[in-house]
Enzyme design. Sequence first.
Site, PDB file in Angstrom:
ATOM      1  N   SER A   1      15.193   2.329 -14.231  1.00 16.21           N
ATOM      2  CA  SER A   1      16.490   2.501 -14.882  1.00 16.21           C
ATOM      3  C   SER A   1      17.026   1.259 -15.567  1.00 16.21           C
ATOM      4  O   SER A   1      17.884   1.350 -16.447  1.00 16.21           O
ATOM      5  CB  SER A   1      17.524   2.994 -13.861  1.00 16.21           C
ATOM      6  OG  SER A   1      17.692   2.047 -12.823  1.00 16.21           O
TER       7      SER A   1
ATOM      8  N   SER B   1       6.221  -8.636  -8.176  1.00 16.37           N
ATOM      9  CA  SER B   1       6.511  -9.622  -7.158  1.00 16.37           C
ATOM     10  C   SER B   1       7.440 -10.673  -7.771  1.00 16.37           C
ATOM     11  O   SER B   1       8.339 -10.317  -8.540  1.00 16.37           O
ATOM     12  CB  SER B   1       5.211 -10.238  -6.621  1.00 16.37           C
ATOM     13  OG  SER B   1       5.471 -11.103  -5.546  1.00 16.37           O
TER      14      SER B   1
ATOM     15  N   LYS C   1       8.803 -10.626   0.056  1.00 20.10           N
ATOM     16  CA  LYS C   1       7.863 -10.829  -1.043  1.00 20.10           C
ATOM     17  C   LYS C   1       6.569 -11.485  -0.562  1.00 20.10           C
ATOM     18  O   LYS C   1       5.469 -11.120  -0.997  1.00 20.10           O
ATOM     19  CB  LYS C   1       8.514 -11.672  -2.150  1.00 20.10           C
ATOM     20  CG  LYS C   1       9.627 -10.947  -2.893  1.00 20.10           C
ATOM     21  CD  LYS C   1       9.111  -9.696  -3.588  1.00 20.10           C
ATOM     22  CE  LYS C   1      10.162  -9.047  -4.458  1.00 20.10           C
ATOM     23  NZ  LYS C   1       9.650  -7.852  -5.178  1.00 20.10           N
TER      24      LYS C   1
ATOM     25  N   TYR D   1      14.596 -12.281   1.501  1.00 17.74           N
ATOM     26  CA  TYR D   1      13.989 -11.939   0.213  1.00 17.74           C
ATOM     27  C   TYR D   1      12.589 -12.535   0.135  1.00 17.74           C
ATOM     28  O   TYR D   1      11.623 -11.844  -0.191  1.00 17.74           O
ATOM     29  CB  TYR D   1      14.850 -12.458  -0.929  1.00 17.74           C
ATOM     30  CG  TYR D   1      14.249 -12.226  -2.294  1.00 17.74           C
ATOM     31  CD1 TYR D   1      14.140 -10.939  -2.812  1.00 17.74           C
ATOM     32  CD2 TYR D   1      13.788 -13.290  -3.068  1.00 17.74           C
ATOM     33  CE1 TYR D   1      13.586 -10.716  -4.075  1.00 17.74           C
ATOM     34  CE2 TYR D   1      13.241 -13.071  -4.315  1.00 17.74           C
ATOM     35  CZ  TYR D   1      13.145 -11.785  -4.817  1.00 17.74           C
ATOM     36  OH  TYR D   1      12.583 -11.577  -6.062  1.00 17.74           O
TER      37      TYR D   1
END
Length: 284
Positions: free
Chosen positions: A12, A135, A153, A149
Amino acid sequence: MTVQTWFVTGASAGIGRAVVEHLLEAGHRVAATARKPEVLDDLKKQHPDLLWTAVLDVTDTAVLREVVARAFAELGRIDVVFSNAGRGAVGAAEELSDAAIDEQIALNMTAPIQLFRAVVPRLRGQGGGRFIQMSTMGAHISGPGAGMYHASKWGVEGFFESVVGEVAPFGIGVTMIEPGVIRTGFGAALSVADPLPVYADTPVGQVHQAVQTLGNLTATAPGDPVKVAAAIIASVDTAPVPRRIALGSDAHTAIRAALTGRLEEVDAGEALARSIDYPAPAGR
């Protein structure tokens, strides 16, 4: 031109949207998924025969599997799966809520793993394909105030590093995309923890201050999302399949520095590492 069919999550906005736009303009078919796919209605009007959309919260594994099954059933062959959905969380470890921690793992790590598990049997059955995982340079570097976070990752890259060898015999290639700071709305979508006063004069406090102007930072970031999208799409035609692609001068610089520093640390401990081995047998 060989027409390809892509399956894209998080389509989106940001890089996901840029990739979808680029693909449609080139005449490719796209299965674009998002929590609110209606924001793609303008593209649907422009490319009614090329764009397939579906509502998808990638953290709902049951729905994810259903949407994947429907996309393959209705579109037939899907050449490329682009796992792009995700967002960041900011806050010290003790500032983050349980919900924020759970979301980071669910969205940035578990969801890509489950998407991969859902599509691999179908890619294998059709004789191959590509899986591209979004990534970040943050999978190599880390810093105070973004621990979850980075953890999500680093974790998802560990998974994809492992499965590369599992699926290569079936003609399935896996690539991780590691961009730096890109001019997208990523900053506006951050989950930001309520700051604790004790961290005000620490690096975490500085991160909180920086986040308040992150919109200005991303507005002047070095990375061009249109060029990022083009590079991601071009990677599909690259042989051998690139395992990782750093995008952005900041990404290249930061990743190289992190890897070089890590290697120096390993080399500095070589003597200690070797010292714990059993002695070599006599005569050898």
